[in-house]
Design a protein around this motif. Structure first.
Motif, PDB file in Angstrom:
ATOM      1  N   UNK A 389       0.798  -1.216   0.000  1.00  0.00           N
ATOM      2  CA  UNK A 389       0.000   0.000   0.000  1.00  0.00           C
ATOM      3  C   UNK A 389       0.831   1.265   0.000  1.00  0.00           C
ATOM      4  N   UNK A 390       2.065   1.185   0.490  1.00  0.00           N
ATOM      5  CA  UNK A 390       2.969   2.329   0.481  1.00  0.00           C
ATOM      6  C   UNK A 390       3.770   2.420  -0.814  1.00  0.00           C
ATOM      7  N   UNK A 391       4.185   1.271  -1.340  1.00  0.00           N
ATOM      8  CA  UNK A 391       5.074   1.263  -2.507  1.00  0.00           C
ATOM      9  C   UNK A 391       4.310   1.363  -3.820  1.00  0.00           C
ATOM     10  N   UNK A 392       3.261   0.554  -3.976  1.00  0.00           N
ATOM     11  CA  UNK A 392       2.599   0.414  -5.276  1.00  0.00           C
ATOM     12  C   UNK A 392       2.051   1.728  -5.827  1.00  0.00           C
ATOM     13  N   UNK A 393       1.296   2.529  -5.055  1.00  0.00           N
ATOM     14  CA  UNK A 393       0.788   3.787  -5.639  1.00  0.00           C
ATOM     15  C   UNK A 393       1.891   4.699  -6.139  1.00  0.00           C
ATOM     16  N   UNK A 394       2.988   4.782  -5.402  1.00  0.00           N
ATOM     17  CA  UNK A 394       4.110   5.630  -5.827  1.00  0.00           C
ATOM     18  C   UNK A 394       4.709   5.118  -7.130  1.00  0.00           C
ATOM     19  N   UNK A 395       4.909   3.805  -7.225  1.00  0.00           N
ATOM     20  CA  UNK A 395       5.542   3.243  -8.410  1.00  0.00           C
ATOM     21  C   UNK A 395       4.643   3.362  -9.645  1.00  0.00           C
ATOM     22  N   UNK A 396       3.336   3.158  -9.464  1.00  0.00           N
ATOM     23  CA  UNK A 396       2.416   3.272 -10.600  1.00  0.00           C
ATOM     24  C   UNK A 396       2.405   4.701 -11.119  1.00  0.00           C
ATOM     25  N   UNK A 397       2.221   5.676 -10.226  1.00  0.00           N
ATOM     26  CA  UNK A 397       2.207   7.083 -10.643  1.00  0.00           C
ATOM     27  C   UNK A 397       3.571   7.483 -11.209  1.00  0.00           C
ATOM     28  N   UNK A 398       4.650   6.949 -10.629  1.00  0.00           N
ATOM     29  CA  UNK A 398       5.998   7.261 -11.122  1.00  0.00           C
ATOM     30  C   UNK A 398       6.161   6.814 -12.569  1.00  0.00           C
ATOM     31  N   UNK A 399       5.717   5.604 -12.876  1.00  0.00           N
ATOM     32  CA  UNK A 399       5.840   5.096 -14.236  1.00  0.00           C
ATOM     33  C   UNK A 399       5.129   5.966 -15.244  1.00  0.00           C
ATOM     34  N   UNK A 400       3.949   6.445 -14.880  1.00  0.00           N
ATOM     35  CA  UNK A 400       3.199   7.299 -15.799  1.00  0.00           C
ATOM     36  C   UNK A 400       3.803   8.697 -15.878  1.00  0.00           C
ATOM     37  N   UNK A 401       4.346   9.192 -14.773  1.00  0.00           N
ATOM     38  CA  UNK A 401       4.917  10.547 -14.786  1.00  0.00           C
ATOM     39  C   UNK A 401       6.195  10.603 -15.601  1.00  0.00           C
ATOM     40  N   UNK A 402       6.961   9.515 -15.622  1.00  0.00           N
ATOM     41  CA  UNK A 402       8.209   9.505 -16.399  1.00  0.00           C
ATOM     42  C   UNK A 402       7.964   9.026 -17.827  1.00  0.00           C
ATOM     43  N   UNK A 403       7.529   7.777 -17.956  1.00  0.00           N
ATOM     44  CA  UNK A 403       7.450   7.132 -19.271  1.00  0.00           C
ATOM     45  C   UNK A 403       6.327   7.699 -20.135  1.00  0.00           C
ATOM     46  N   UNK A 404       5.149   7.874 -19.548  1.00  0.00           N
ATOM     47  CA  UNK A 404       3.975   8.188 -20.357  1.00  0.00           C
ATOM     48  C   UNK A 404       3.763   9.683 -20.563  1.00  0.00           C
ATOM     49  N   UNK A 405       4.145  10.502 -19.600  1.00  0.00           N
ATOM     50  CA  UNK A 405       3.826  11.932 -19.691  1.00  0.00           C
ATOM     51  C   UNK A 405       5.079  12.760 -19.982  1.00  0.00           C
ATOM     52  N   UNK A 406       5.963  12.888 -18.976  1.00  0.00           N
ATOM     53  CA  UNK A 406       7.098  13.805 -19.093  1.00  0.00           C
ATOM     54  C   UNK A 406       8.000  13.456 -20.261  1.00  0.00           C
ATOM     55  N   UNK A 407       8.337  12.173 -20.411  1.00  0.00           N
ATOM     56  CA  UNK A 407       9.243  11.778 -21.481  1.00  0.00           C
ATOM     57  C   UNK A 407       8.668  12.091 -22.857  1.00  0.00           C
ATOM     58  N   UNK A 408       7.385  11.807 -23.048  1.00  0.00           N
ATOM     59  CA  UNK A 408       6.758  12.056 -24.353  1.00  0.00           C
ATOM     60  C   UNK A 408       6.767  13.551 -24.665  1.00  0.00           C
ATOM     61  N   UNK A 409       6.450  14.372 -23.658  1.00  0.00           N
ATOM     62  CA  UNK A 409       6.429  15.828 -23.858  1.00  0.00           C
ATOM     63  C   UNK A 409       7.828  16.335 -24.214  1.00  0.00           C
ATOM     64  N   UNK A 410       8.820  15.943 -23.417  1.00  0.00           N
ATOM     65  CA  UNK A 410      10.184  16.424 -23.638  1.00  0.00           C
ATOM     66  C   UNK A 410      10.750  15.894 -24.959  1.00  0.00           C
ATOM     67  N   UNK A 411      10.504  14.615 -25.241  1.00  0.00           N
ATOM     68  CA  UNK A 411      10.998  14.026 -26.490  1.00  0.00           C
ATOM     69  C   UNK A 411      10.390  14.715 -27.711  1.00  0.00           C
ATOM     70  N   UNK A 412       9.109  15.029 -27.623  1.00  0.00           N
ATOM     71  CA  UNK A 412       8.436  15.713 -28.738  1.00  0.00           C
ATOM     72  C   UNK A 412       9.070  17.076 -29.012  1.00  0.00           C
ATOM     73  N   UNK A 413       9.533  17.732 -27.951  1.00  0.00           N
ATOM     74  CA  UNK A 413      10.125  19.062 -28.093  1.00  0.00           C
ATOM     75  C   UNK A 413      11.536  18.994 -28.667  1.00  0.00           C
ATOM     76  N   UNK A 414      12.342  18.030 -28.182  1.00  0.00           N
ATOM     77  CA  UNK A 414      13.755  18.010 -28.560  1.00  0.00           C
ATOM     78  C   UNK A 414      14.053  17.175 -29.809  1.00  0.00           C
TER      79      UNK A 414
END
Length: 420
Positions: A389-414
């Motif tokens: 309950x402590x680890x899983x929510x952080x890891x799930x949101x982390x995966x989406x914040x890096x791989x699915x959102x931030x990386x796509x935005x930054x990659x699209x720009x550069x």
């Protein structure tokens, strides 16, 4: 009788005849059975994802496994259908309060992607002359490798495709291959590192639980009564559950198409899962208990191993130095920036670095490694539930914040700067 030529795969029948689907399915299940057994015997020190990755990599490189093994098993096709279902399910595993609380995790994920880019730029300044030639002769420049490495190390398939399109558009084949090799290899590095780090965090959380500082998540303490959902009994069966979750996935796809991908299908699916649980439409862990969940989970895990089927030894040797620099400096960027930002926001260093490492693989590794770490540390169902309950929510949101959102935005720009 052999007529000479290249050796055929041990489990195949040559390039002209596809592998038998039943045999392919059995082989994949055998690999996963062995991997799961090793993970349990080592208490997740060697994660099932890492063991399976090594088996598939060796199998494909040596020709023991034919290149069409995963496709022939039909699991890749199944995974393409059900991955959205699993992401909705993940959303229902996180309460709205937990989701909102993960804003710190999102910031750590963003810092990780920026850290990867900064450290790869440092690598280019130090070693650029060894990995690039003259631009006028059509050689890739050091900055091209920085851009490709940042996008692929921090992102998934979408980021890789963005890089490939930009690279091929200016005739840089080596830059188009580079992110594919990173995508094929990064799990081999990310899985064991994350497994070790999460094991430390899980043991720390076990101590917190035994000291009375952690509680078991609410849904894990229910008494087995009727699930908390407003859906009628007919929609709580295996078929009914898959129907309503499938509708949620279709809505996510529709929103993705209407926004031309600005609102990514999987991000929308995750948010819908959280929202529908909060509204009482879906019970917590909506797919839990249905007959098909286990097969669906195995199918999406196979997505992780897809790139390994096409990797060639010559590809790795030709780009060995850029790959080594990308992983070395990229890991320094991940560890340094995630630890700094995470510690500033009140997270432990192991949890912060684990959040950063999700950029190397994303979902489903975020879920599997979290669950394995909790099961490896917890000695009772209550301890396992409290740690997860402590680890899983952080890891799930982390995966989406890096791989699915931030990386796509930054990659699209550069990406547009490749070949510039």
């Amino acid at each position: 009788m052999s007529t000479g030529g290249a050796a055929e795969p041990l489990l195949g029948s040559g390039s002209e005849a596809p592998m038998n689907p039943v045999l392919a399915f059995v082989v994949v299940m055998a690999v996963w059975t062995v991997s799961d057994l090793v993970a349990k015997k080592t208490k997740s020190l060697l994660s099932s994802l890492f063991v399976a990755s090594m088996i598939f990599l060796v199998g494909f490189l040596t020709g023991i496994f034919p290149e069409d093994l995963l496709q022939a098993s039909s699991l890749l096709a199944l995974a393409g259908v059900v991955v959205g279902f699993i992401i909705v399910h993940l959303g229902t595993m996180i309460s709205l309060d937990d989701f909102i609380k993960q804003w710190k995790t999102f910031l750590v994920g963003v810092a990780t992607v920026l850290g990867i880019g900064i450290m790869l730029y440092v690598a280019a300044l130090l070693f650029g002359g060894r990995i690039s030639g003259a631009a006028e002769d059509g050689y890739a420049q050091a900055l091209d490798f920085v851009i490709a490495g940042t996008g692929s190390l921090s992102g998934g398939a979408i980021s890789v495709l963005i890089i490939q399109e930009a690279a091929l558009g200016v005739g840089l084949t080596s830059i188009a291959i580079f992110p594919v090799l990173i995508a094929a290899l990064q799990g081999l590095i990310g899985f064991p590192l994350t497994s070790i780090i999460l094991k430390r965090e899980a043991n720390r959380l076990k101590g917190e639980y035994r000291a009375g500082n952690l509680v078991v998540p609410e849904e894990a303490t229910e008494d087995g009564g009727e699930p908390r959902t407003i859906l009628p009994p007919a929609l709580r069966t295996t078929a009914g559950t898959l129907l309503v979750v499938g509708i949620a996935v279709l809505v996510s796809l529709g929103i993705n198409n209407l926004t031309n991908g600005t609102l990514n299908t999987f991000v929308v699916a995750l948010v819908l899962g959280v929202a529908l649980r909060t509204l009482g439409v879906f019970k917590p862990s909506v797919l839990g208990g249905i007959d098909s969940l286990g097969l669906m989970m195995i199918a999406i895990m196979i997505l992780v191993f897809g790139p390994l089927a096409t990797i060639q030894p010559s590809d790795v040797t030709e780009l060995a130095l850029p790959l080594l620099l990308a992983f070395t400096f990229g890991l320094v960027g991940i560890a340094g920036f995630s630890a700094l930002v995470g510690k500033t926001l009140g997270y432990s260093v192991p949890m912060s670095v684990a959040i950063g490492l999700t950029s190397l693989y994303g979902f489903p590794g975020t879920m599997i490694l979290s669950q394995e770490a909790a099961r490896g540390a917890g000695e009772t169902p209550e301890e396992v539930a409290a740690i997860e309950g402590q680890i899983l929510p952080k890891m799930i949101v982390a995966g989406f914040s890096t791989v699915t959102i931030t990386s796509v935005v930054i990659t699209s720009i550069i990406a547009g700067r490749i070949g510039g």
